[in-house]
Scaffold this active site. Structure first.
Site, mmCIF file in Angstrom:
data_model
loop_
_atom_site.group_PDB
_atom_site.id
_atom_site.type_symbol
_atom_site.label_atom_id
_atom_site.label_comp_id
_atom_site.label_asym_id
_atom_site.label_seq_id
_atom_site.Cartn_x
_atom_site.Cartn_y
_atom_site.Cartn_z
ATOM 1 N N LYS A 70 24.087 -6.316 -23.097
ATOM 2 C CA LYS A 70 23.608 -5.628 -24.055
ATOM 3 C C LYS A 70 22.957 -6.482 -24.972
ATOM 4 O O LYS A 70 22.468 -7.177 -24.506
ATOM 5 C CB LYS A 70 23.732 -4.304 -24.507
ATOM 6 C CG LYS A 70 25.111 -3.408 -23.132
ATOM 7 C CD LYS A 70 25.620 -2.550 -24.526
ATOM 8 C CE LYS A 70 26.420 -1.493 -23.702
ATOM 9 N NZ LYS A 70 26.789 -0.431 -25.228
ATOM 10 N N TYR B 150 22.562 6.668 -18.879
ATOM 11 C CA TYR B 150 23.027 7.111 -19.420
ATOM 12 C C TYR B 150 23.833 8.726 -19.849
ATOM 13 O O TYR B 150 23.625 9.510 -20.835
ATOM 14 C CB TYR B 150 23.097 6.961 -21.669
ATOM 15 C CG TYR B 150 23.711 5.250 -21.732
ATOM 16 C CD1 TYR B 150 24.621 5.179 -21.060
ATOM 17 C CD2 TYR B 150 22.798 3.450 -22.534
ATOM 18 C CE1 TYR B 150 24.587 3.484 -21.415
ATOM 19 C CE2 TYR B 150 23.433 3.403 -22.525
ATOM 20 C CZ TYR B 150 24.991 2.812 -21.646
ATOM 21 O OH TYR B 150 25.049 1.583 -22.588
ATOM 22 N N PHE C 240 25.821 10.719 -30.122
ATOM 23 C CA PHE C 240 24.681 9.177 -30.995
ATOM 24 C C PHE C 240 24.197 9.072 -29.472
ATOM 25 O O PHE C 240 23.787 7.929 -29.577
ATOM 26 C CB PHE C 240 26.097 8.286 -30.447
ATOM 27 C CG PHE C 240 27.115 8.408 -29.286
ATOM 28 C CD1 PHE C 240 27.036 7.744 -28.129
ATOM 29 C CD2 PHE C 240 28.660 8.359 -29.410
ATOM 30 C CE1 PHE C 240 27.170 7.788 -26.683
ATOM 31 C CE2 PHE C 240 29.455 9.697 -27.864
ATOM 32 C CZ PHE C 240 28.683 8.722 -26.743
ATOM 33 N N ARG D 11 35.533 -3.903 -16.049
ATOM 34 C CA ARG D 11 36.083 -3.241 -17.114
ATOM 35 C C ARG D 11 36.803 -3.716 -18.266
ATOM 36 O O ARG D 11 37.179 -3.780 -19.031
ATOM 37 C CB ARG D 11 36.439 -1.841 -16.747
ATOM 38 C CG ARG D 11 35.784 -0.718 -15.678
ATOM 39 C CD ARG D 11 34.715 -0.298 -17.222
ATOM 40 N NE ARG D 11 35.125 -0.080 -17.741
ATOM 41 C CZ ARG D 11 33.967 1.053 -18.967
ATOM 42 N NH1 ARG D 11 32.709 1.121 -18.490
ATOM 43 N NH2 ARG D 11 34.749 1.768 -20.350
ATOM 44 N N THR E 58 36.408 0.102 -25.070
ATOM 45 C CA THR E 58 34.773 0.619 -25.494
ATOM 46 C C THR E 58 34.508 0.217 -26.849
ATOM 47 O O THR E 58 33.592 -0.638 -27.107
ATOM 48 C CB THR E 58 34.952 2.427 -24.800
ATOM 49 O OG1 THR E 58 34.583 2.297 -24.429
ATOM 50 C CG2 THR E 58 33.073 2.321 -26.075
ATOM 51 N N ARG F 146 34.764 -7.464 -25.044
ATOM 52 C CA ARG F 146 34.223 -6.839 -26.864
ATOM 53 C C ARG F 146 35.227 -7.236 -27.608
ATOM 54 O O ARG F 146 35.347 -7.214 -28.878
ATOM 55 C CB ARG F 146 34.389 -5.684 -26.203
ATOM 56 C CG ARG F 146 33.335 -4.550 -25.164
ATOM 57 C CD ARG F 146 34.063 -3.909 -24.625
ATOM 58 N NE ARG F 146 32.541 -3.370 -24.348
ATOM 59 C CZ ARG F 146 32.287 -2.144 -23.697
ATOM 60 N NH1 ARG F 146 33.570 -1.644 -23.077
ATOM 61 N NH2 ARG F 146 31.187 -1.380 -23.540
ATOM 62 N N ASN G 15 28.765 -3.061 -28.751
ATOM 63 C CA ASN G 15 29.597 -3.599 -28.216
ATOM 64 C C ASN G 15 29.092 -4.483 -26.809
ATOM 65 O O ASN G 15 30.121 -4.826 -26.159
ATOM 66 C CB ASN G 15 30.675 -2.591 -27.403
ATOM 67 C CG ASN G 15 29.916 -1.630 -26.780
ATOM 68 O OD1 ASN G 15 28.834 -1.747 -26.232
ATOM 69 N ND2 ASN G 15 30.812 -0.619 -26.478
ATOM 70 N N GLU H 299 24.450 2.502 -10.701
ATOM 71 C CA GLU H 299 23.954 2.243 -11.877
ATOM 72 C C GLU H 299 23.167 0.868 -11.023
ATOM 73 O O GLU H 299 22.521 0.432 -11.742
ATOM 74 C CB GLU H 299 24.926 1.919 -12.984
ATOM 75 C CG GLU H 299 25.158 2.564 -13.705
ATOM 76 C CD GLU H 299 26.622 2.384 -14.382
ATOM 77 O OE1 GLU H 299 27.253 1.660 -14.489
ATOM 78 O OE2 GLU H 299 27.344 2.800 -15.259
#
Ligand code: IDP
Ligand code: MG
Length: 154
Positions: A12, A52, A60, A88, A94, A105, A115, A131
């Site tokens: 990100k 998303y 949010f 994952r 998360t 994370r 994150n 995705e």
């Protein structure tokens, strides 16, 4: 042999800004996963809303889409046995405050909204393929056999 499952992983904007692309790629490579695609890009509002979409009713959502479009991301596809679930686990919870040390994370994040990394949800069937298709055309993905495959899989 690997079951050849592919999953989508994205560093990100916070991870890019903090110089964590190499660290995250290195962890995925070290695990034995095979990179099948990579793209350094900046998401626009439409792509963010689609990516998303499951969160569009959440409070949010606007902050999330503003953030994810705020700077470049490193979008990647990784292939390997049970790849979506394995990634994952490597990412951790998360909320970095809940993520175990040793996870990405848990080692590099402090705050839920920062994150560092995105990975397809293994509990959402088809999320990985969906995705990947949002970010990559078929001809941008490469299927190849890693030299250590015989030593990674029984
Ligand atoms: P995931 O990234 O672990 O799959 P999701 O629940 O799909 O988590 O949420 C997507 C992203 O939205 C999270 O990575 C996080 O950055 C952000 N997020 C999730 N829940 C909240 C929240 O309650 N407040 C603010 N941001 C959130
Ligand atoms: Mg998710």
């Amino acid at each position: 042999m690997s079951d050849g499952e592919r999953t989508f992983v994205m560093v990100k904007p916070d991870g890019v800004q903090r110089g964590l692309i190499g660290e995250i790629v290195s962890r995925l490579e070290g695990r034995g996963l095979t990179m099948a695609g990579a793209k350094f890009t900046q998401m626009d509002d439409d792509l963010a809303a689609e990516h998303y979409a499951e969160h569009e009713d959440k409070a949010f959502f606007d902050d999330l889409t503003d953030f994810i479009t705020s700077g470049p991301v490193f979008a990647t596809v990784w292939e390997g046995q049970d790849a979506t679930r394995q990634v994952r686990q490597m990412m951790g919870a998360t909320d970095p405050a809940e993520a175990a040390p040793g996870t990405i994370r848990g080692d590099f994040g402090l705050d839920l909204g920062r994150n560092v990394v995105h990975g397809s949800d293994h509990e959402d069937p088809g999320a990985n393929e969906r995705e990947i298709a949002l970010f990559f055309d078929d001809d941008e993905l490469v299927g190849w056999e890693q030299i250590d495959e015989d030593w990674l899989y029984e």
